[in-house]
Design an enzyme around this catalytic site. Sequence first.
Site, short mmCIF file in Angstrom:
data_model
loop_
_atom_site.label_atom_id
_atom_site.label_comp_id
_atom_site.label_asym_id
_atom_site.label_seq_id
_atom_site.Cartn_x
_atom_site.Cartn_y
_atom_site.Cartn_z
CG ASP A 56 23.27 25.88 -26.87
OD1 ASP A 56 23.55 25.95 -28.17
OD2 ASP A 56 22.85 27.10 -26.27
CD GLU A 116 -1.45 -2.43 1.88
OE1 GLU A 116 -2.56 -3.23 2.15
OE2 GLU A 116 -0.41 -2.34 2.29
CD GLU A 139 4.02 -8.13 6.04
OE1 GLU A 139 2.95 -7.96 5.55
OE2 GLU A 139 4.86 -7.23 6.31
CG ASN A 187 4.06 -6.41 1.31
OD1 ASN A 187 4.46 -5.91 2.36
ND2 ASN A 187 3.29 -5.93 0.57
CB THR A 209 6.45 -1.51 11.57
OG1 THR A 209 5.72 -2.58 10.71
CG2 THR A 209 5.75 -1.33 12.93
#
Length: 914
Positions: free
Chosen positions: A343, A301, A720, A717, A760
Amino acid sequence: MNAVELSEEGPTEWYSEPLERVFERLDSDEEGLTDDEATDRRAEFGPNELEQEAGVSPYRLFLSQFQDFLIYLLIFAALLSVAVGVLPGTAPKYEEAALILLILLANGLFGFVQDYRAEMSIKSLQELSTPNATVLRNGETVTVDAADVVPGDIVVIEQGSVIPADARLVDATAMETNEAALTGESTSVTKVSGTVDADAPLAERDNMVFMSTTAIKGRGRAVVVATGMDTEVGDIATEIQEAEPRETPFQKEVDELGKRIGFGIVALILVIAATQFVFTAAGWLSILLTGITLAVAAVPEGLPAVVTLTLALGSRKILDRDALVRRLPVVESLGSVEVIVSDKTGTLTENQMTVKRVYFDGAAYDVTGSGLSTDGEFRRDGERANPEELTPLLSCGAYCNDAERTPNSADDEYYGDPTEVALLVAAAKSNVAPAHERLREIPFSSERKRMTVVARESLSVLSRGDSVGVDSDLTAYMKGAPEVVLERCDRFLEDGEVRELTDAKREEILERNRTFASNALRVLGFAARSVDNTEADPEDIERNMVFLGLQGMIDPPRDEVPEAIEDCQHAGIRVVMATGDNLDTAKAIGRNIGFDSETAMVGADVEALSDDELRDVVENVDVFARVSPQHKVRILRALQGNGHTVAMTGDGVNDAPALRNADVGISMGIRGTDVAQQASDMVLLDDNFVTIRDAVAEGRAIFDNIRKFVNLLLSANAGEVLTVFFGVFVGTLLFPDLFAAEADPLILTPVMLLWINIVTDGLPALALGTDPKAPNILDRPPRNDGQGVIDRRMVFSIISIGLTMTVIGLGVFFYGLAAVRELVTAQTLLFTFIVTVEMVVIQVIRSRYNQSPFSNPWLIAAVAVSFGLQLLVLYTPLNALFDVFPVSAAHWVWIALGTVAFVIVTTVVERTLG
């Protein structure tokens, strides 16, 4: 021929047509137009204004911030969190949905503000148009709104006038214009009437004046041949409008990352559902809730917000280096730049003519310093010379001069022709100031190629050996083309004496002139004589002159540019110069700053090549001279066609199309026009090429930091999701009585997962965006298009960290479950273990970049805050909201042992992966 017939006949090379033919085609003459004719033509051709492209509405621009696959995925996750509430025995997860949508809204608002500013680019083109113009109407001189100027109008031009439209000169007296913003030419351009070859490039069309350029000297009249979008500036406006928006490499990568995560989550839901259905007795509602919860947990997220904020922090770092980033994704793109097309004028050079060499008394002197600074000295044979020795020559340059220092200003503020300003600055380096009374001026013209002034000033050295025998306090000073000045001289100054100018001495002077010119110096000759009559015929005044010497000037490279270019080349970044200046000047500047000038090409050569041929050529040519805006865009596209990520630098109107088309457009903040700045992605506030090098280093560091937190978020993730999935699966098999008693048998609740992902994980991930750059960051080549944020090395890292977290985490979980046989106790231990381990994962990832744990104080603070928040959840009444209990000392020992085991395993794996 009326205006309608003119427009139907099509475009004309007005500069190559005889003036009579120009008037015939325009149905005009030297008396100009009548009011009625002007009104009819304005109705036919429209106002003399630059059209605006259709702007993007703020509403659509805001919605465009959410047109990204990962954004779609997060919106779906938020809706799913609420939708589960319609199932029997469940409640909507409003907390999850609110947090996700709040993050997306903040991210969208930030991007909207940035992009809305970028959409204003074309509007600044209109600001270049002058509000008024002086024209002949009904045979009289009148002032009209510039928008009312039409083809066929006769425009009256004076010194200081801003040209309202493209026009062919009818007559010109000592006229010079500044066209640097349009052509890139660093010196003023002398304007003449007459015709020019049909194949003359824009910078050599001396009988034309162009919209938005400035007359800095002289006066004249011109017949308007093009207005509005038909002008040269209008062509540039069209180029900008037609440029298609380009996605940065990073934007493409983030979109691809979102797709990968999305497909992975869909696959995850299917695998989880199938596994639970086959190997467990869970019902369909339990299976659905487990799949949805894990899918929501798998979505990072915080990733869009952390990416946006990291880029914003990066832009702040770059701003501290005097570069303003206008589009956030470009911050990262800087680290991918492989070629910089620069340039010359004002970017690699000072954009200020500077006297660099003088010839006086038979010797050549080098002049140090650059630009408008009067700090500098004169050196002869490498040794410092007494500037007073050069007083006669420098005085002549200061007296025969129309430039002035701005009243009541600092010493480095002047106005006037850049060449004459250079002469004033050179004189000031020897404390010579033009404190004289000018009595007469015989102006410069393209035919005469010289200028003479008579001043009440006695040049004492002229009285010694002056065979003319004039005893007067009046002195005539002359400057001009060296060969022209020499033709008016019969004597020269040597060893403080006036001597006869022999043929041998004349040839010596001309040879010195050729030597100066071969180094791309613009050389002027100087002469003087005593006179006794200011009203004499110019031919009498400009004869029997005493030759004083030569001054050679150039728009010099910035002192720090050679080192910056060398650093870029060392970092694998190629620098290419593309300029409107002539070939000799471009090659000379190129040699001085480290380019290979032997392969230099001019714009006409570029034009003669096909696109395929040009793609081959651009790989071997470092210097392009006499290029038009269209040439620059072709060079840019050829490099991009070869697969390069290209940055384009520039400051003039002529640079805007290339800046808009470049992967990274970089304009100048001090000398840059509004058009260039608005068309660019980044503005150099100090106009210093060194800033580009520093910005590239910061861009590479930002990419490193993005990789770190993507590695962190996805590893966390993955750990988890795998922990929850295998925990439910194994727990159902090993502890069927405990899991059967739970309506929602998850070993981590959705609130716990959301807390880990947002708080966290999020704070440390954001702090990673402030990580310092590696000291050797410019010792590696730019990453190519095929090297994304997630490479094979990171995939292995994500898998290894996730699996290690899962194995050890489940050990902690089942230890707690076996010890007390309460699911809430095991959940609390696992929850705390994952939070603790993810604090450690940060340094495991950072160690790959050779960064110590204490090199980023913001990261230390973020870890401390995150861990403090976790303790707050455990030991305050908040634990009731999370359904956790205060962890005891014995439990902390078990968590610590698991964390140590995790560090040992992941460190060994990371080192094995290299």
